[in-house]
Design a protein around this motif. Structure first.
Motif, PDB file in Angstrom:
ATOM      1  N   SER A   1       0.815  -1.214   0.000  1.00 28.32           N
ATOM      2  CA  SER A   1       0.000   0.000   0.000  1.00 28.32           C
ATOM      3  C   SER A   1       0.848   1.263   0.000  1.00 28.32           C
ATOM      4  O   SER A   1       0.329   2.355  -0.142  1.00 28.32           O
ATOM      5  N   HIS A   2       2.144   1.153   0.231  1.00 23.82           N
ATOM      6  CA  HIS A   2       3.018   2.330   0.221  1.00 23.82           C
ATOM      7  C   HIS A   2       4.196   2.077  -0.705  1.00 23.82           C
ATOM      8  O   HIS A   2       5.350   2.220  -0.330  1.00 23.82           O
ATOM      9  N   ASP A   3       3.911   1.693  -1.911  1.00 21.00           N
ATOM     10  CA  ASP A   3       4.919   1.404  -2.920  1.00 21.00           C
ATOM     11  C   ASP A   3       4.651   2.321  -4.106  1.00 21.00           C
ATOM     12  O   ASP A   3       3.720   2.117  -4.869  1.00 21.00           O
ATOM     13  N   LYS A   4       5.475   3.378  -4.249  1.00 25.98           N
ATOM     14  CA  LYS A   4       5.212   4.378  -5.279  1.00 25.98           C
ATOM     15  C   LYS A   4       5.299   3.781  -6.680  1.00 25.98           C
ATOM     16  O   LYS A   4       4.588   4.215  -7.584  1.00 25.98           O
ATOM     17  N   SER A   5       6.159   2.777  -6.874  1.00 26.23           N
ATOM     18  CA  SER A   5       6.236   2.157  -8.196  1.00 26.23           C
ATOM     19  C   SER A   5       4.943   1.414  -8.507  1.00 26.23           C
ATOM     20  O   SER A   5       4.491   1.386  -9.657  1.00 26.23           O
ATOM     21  N   SER A   6       4.334   0.819  -7.490  1.00 30.98           N
ATOM     22  CA  SER A   6       3.046   0.157  -7.693  1.00 30.98           C
ATOM     23  C   SER A   6       1.971   1.172  -8.029  1.00 30.98           C
ATOM     24  O   SER A   6       1.120   0.939  -8.887  1.00 30.98           O
ATOM     25  N   ALA A   7       2.019   2.319  -7.353  1.00 31.53           N
ATOM     26  CA  ALA A   7       1.034   3.359  -7.630  1.00 31.53           C
ATOM     27  C   ALA A   7       1.137   3.824  -9.077  1.00 31.53           C
ATOM     28  O   ALA A   7       0.115   4.056  -9.742  1.00 31.53           O
ATOM     29  N   GLN A   8       2.342   3.922  -9.607  1.00 32.17           N
ATOM     30  CA  GLN A   8       2.498   4.392 -10.982  1.00 32.17           C
ATOM     31  C   GLN A   8       1.926   3.406 -11.992  1.00 32.17           C
ATOM     32  O   GLN A   8       1.537   3.793 -13.090  1.00 32.17           O
ATOM     33  N   LYS A   9       1.860   2.132 -11.629  1.00 33.14           N
ATOM     34  CA  LYS A   9       1.237   1.176 -12.535  1.00 33.14           C
ATOM     35  C   LYS A   9      -0.240   1.506 -12.751  1.00 33.14           C
ATOM     36  O   LYS A   9      -0.821   1.169 -13.786  1.00 33.14           O
ATOM     37  N   LEU A  10      -0.845   2.178 -11.769  1.00 27.91           N
ATOM     38  CA  LEU A  10      -2.251   2.546 -11.883  1.00 27.91           C
ATOM     39  C   LEU A  10      -2.496   3.614 -12.944  1.00 27.91           C
ATOM     40  O   LEU A  10      -3.646   3.883 -13.304  1.00 27.91           O
ATOM     41  N   ALA A  11      -1.433   4.243 -13.432  1.00 31.25           N
ATOM     42  CA  ALA A  11      -1.591   5.216 -14.509  1.00 31.25           C
ATOM     43  C   ALA A  11      -2.136   4.555 -15.771  1.00 31.25           C
ATOM     44  O   ALA A  11      -2.743   5.211 -16.625  1.00 31.25           O
ATOM     45  N   ASP A  12      -1.917   3.248 -15.885  1.00 30.21           N
ATOM     46  CA  ASP A  12      -2.461   2.483 -17.010  1.00 30.21           C
ATOM     47  C   ASP A  12      -3.879   2.048 -16.648  1.00 30.21           C
ATOM     48  O   ASP A  12      -4.068   1.244 -15.730  1.00 30.21           O
ATOM     49  N   PRO A  13      -4.891   2.546 -17.342  1.00 32.21           N
ATOM     50  CA  PRO A  13      -6.276   2.210 -16.975  1.00 32.21           C
ATOM     51  C   PRO A  13      -6.608   0.732 -17.144  1.00 32.21           C
ATOM     52  O   PRO A  13      -7.615   0.268 -16.615  1.00 32.21           O
ATOM     53  N   ASN A  14      -5.760   0.009 -17.845  1.00 35.48           N
ATOM     54  CA  ASN A  14      -5.999  -1.427 -18.036  1.00 35.48           C
ATOM     55  C   ASN A  14      -5.284  -2.287 -16.998  1.00 35.48           C
ATOM     56  O   ASN A  14      -5.372  -3.515 -17.048  1.00 35.48           O
ATOM     57  N   TYR A  15      -4.587  -1.635 -16.074  1.00 34.17           N
ATOM     58  CA  TYR A  15      -3.888  -2.382 -15.031  1.00 34.17           C
ATOM     59  C   TYR A  15      -4.877  -2.770 -13.935  1.00 34.17           C
ATOM     60  O   TYR A  15      -5.622  -1.935 -13.427  1.00 34.17           O
TER      61      TYR A  15
END
Length: 357
Positions: free
Chosen positions: A14-28
């Motif tokens: 829940s506190h992984d900025k690289s994981s958060a950036q994956k959410l930029a892809d709407p298909n993720y």
């Protein structure tokens, strides 16, 4: 698929900025409307994307999208609402609600609503264009410690959500945004209908129209009371933006009823944010209910030495909610004319009204 969704729940920090950036892809990750996660997941761990709380940085340069600011405000509000339900799912279980006298399906319904709210998070993230930050979660503290106080506040939150969405629809410029917000409001209506029927055993019909309030950000600002000060990510924009930071008020403890025709005493609840009433200016308590509003003159001459008292218009039907603000123009026709508030007066069920103001 639930199995695939579970992987997203358990495998992502829940506190992984690289994981958060994956959410930029709407298909993720699971896609709302294409995954049963947002209806059928049951578990205490927060479902995707509620388990990834960091902001999502812009991935493109350029001007913000036409409705990005509206969606940013709505996403920040949704973090509040999702976290409210998530905290309840973690705090309670089926037995807690049954022992409190509620149906044995109550906890299951709360989990399902939590799932819906997780879907709203993902929808709102995807509506914000790549040139704007997608706000992350803050820390939140809610005033409930038992099933009844939780359900009472949930009722107020759901019906308030319908109202601020009617305001955000007016702020949005793109028809697609307006349509999406209307669809979300319909979902919130279903949540509220369930609570009124199953929990409060009352008529779920709120009259011919829910309350329309034009200044959605003023309602959103009320939710700042649930945000732990200085806990929001530094990348988050001001919430809501633009923020008036109006003096809040509520019915004073001496108020006996908030039904139409009742007299209420106004209590300005934030000692650090009190209203400033100017001599020679007539102020009004403007009450919004259904598609219209009624303004009642108030006497501010001797405030704060003397309380401000006002009668809730008796013309209103005692259904849904009534919103009230203090304005310096009849009808509060502009954002700047509102000087304090709003306060949300829950009329249905009436017995909860004073408990949640």
């Amino acid at each position: 698929m639930i199995l695939l969704s579970a992987l997203f729940i358990t495998a992502v920090s829940s506190h992984d900025k690289s994981s958060a950036q994956k959410l930029a892809d709407p298909n993720y990750g699971p896609i709302p409307g294409q995954s049963s996660l947002y209806s059928s997941y049951r578990g205490k761990a927060p479902p995707f994307p509620g388990n990834i709380t960091d902001p999502i940085a812009p991935t493109a340069k350029g001007s913000p999208g036409t409705d990005d600011l509206v969606w940013q405000n709505l996403l920040s509000a949704e973090w509040v609402i999702f976290s409210f339900y998530q905290q309840a799912v973690e705090m309670f279980n089926e037995t807690a609600f049954v022992e409190a006298g509620y149906p044995n399906t109550t906890y299951d319904r709360i989990q399902e609503i939590r799932d819906n709210e997780a879907g709203h998070l993902r929808i709102f993230q995807n509506e914000i264009t790549p040139t704007s930050v997608k706000p992350g979660a803050c820390k939140y503290a809610f005033p409930f410690d038992n099933p009844t106080s939780f359900l009472a506040l949930a009722t107020l939150i759901e019906i308030s959500s319908m109202t601020f969405l009617t305001g955000l629809v007016q702020m949005a410029k793109l028809p697609a945004s307006q349509g999406a917000m209307t669809a979300i409001a319909a979902t919130e209506t279903r949540h509220e209908t369930w609570a009124l029927l199953d929990i409060w055993k009352t008529n779920p019909f709120g009259g011919p129209s829910d309350t329309v309030f034009p200044y959605a950000n003023q309602i959103l600002d009320v939710t700042n009371a649930f945000i732990v000060p200085k806990s929001c990510p530094s990348e988050n924009p001001v919430y809501p933006s633009p923020r008036q930071n109006l003096p809040p008020f509520a019915p004073a403890s001496s108020t006996k009823s908030i039904s139409p025709g009742s007299n209420i005493v106004l209590n300005f609840t934030d000692p650090t944010n009190q209203p400033s009433f100017h001599k020679g200016v007539q102020y009004y308590a403007t009450f919004f209910h259904g598609p219209s509003n009624i303004s009642v003159p108030v006497d501010t001459t001797h405030w704060p030495r003397e309380d401000i008292k006002v009668e809730i218009p008796s013309q209103f039907e005692a259904r849904g909610i009534i919103l009230a603000v203090i304005a310096d123009i009849v009808g509060a026709p502009t954002l700047a004319s509102v000087k304090a508030g709003p306060v949300i007066l829950l009329e249905q069920p009436a017995e909860l009204g004073l408990l949640v103001t």
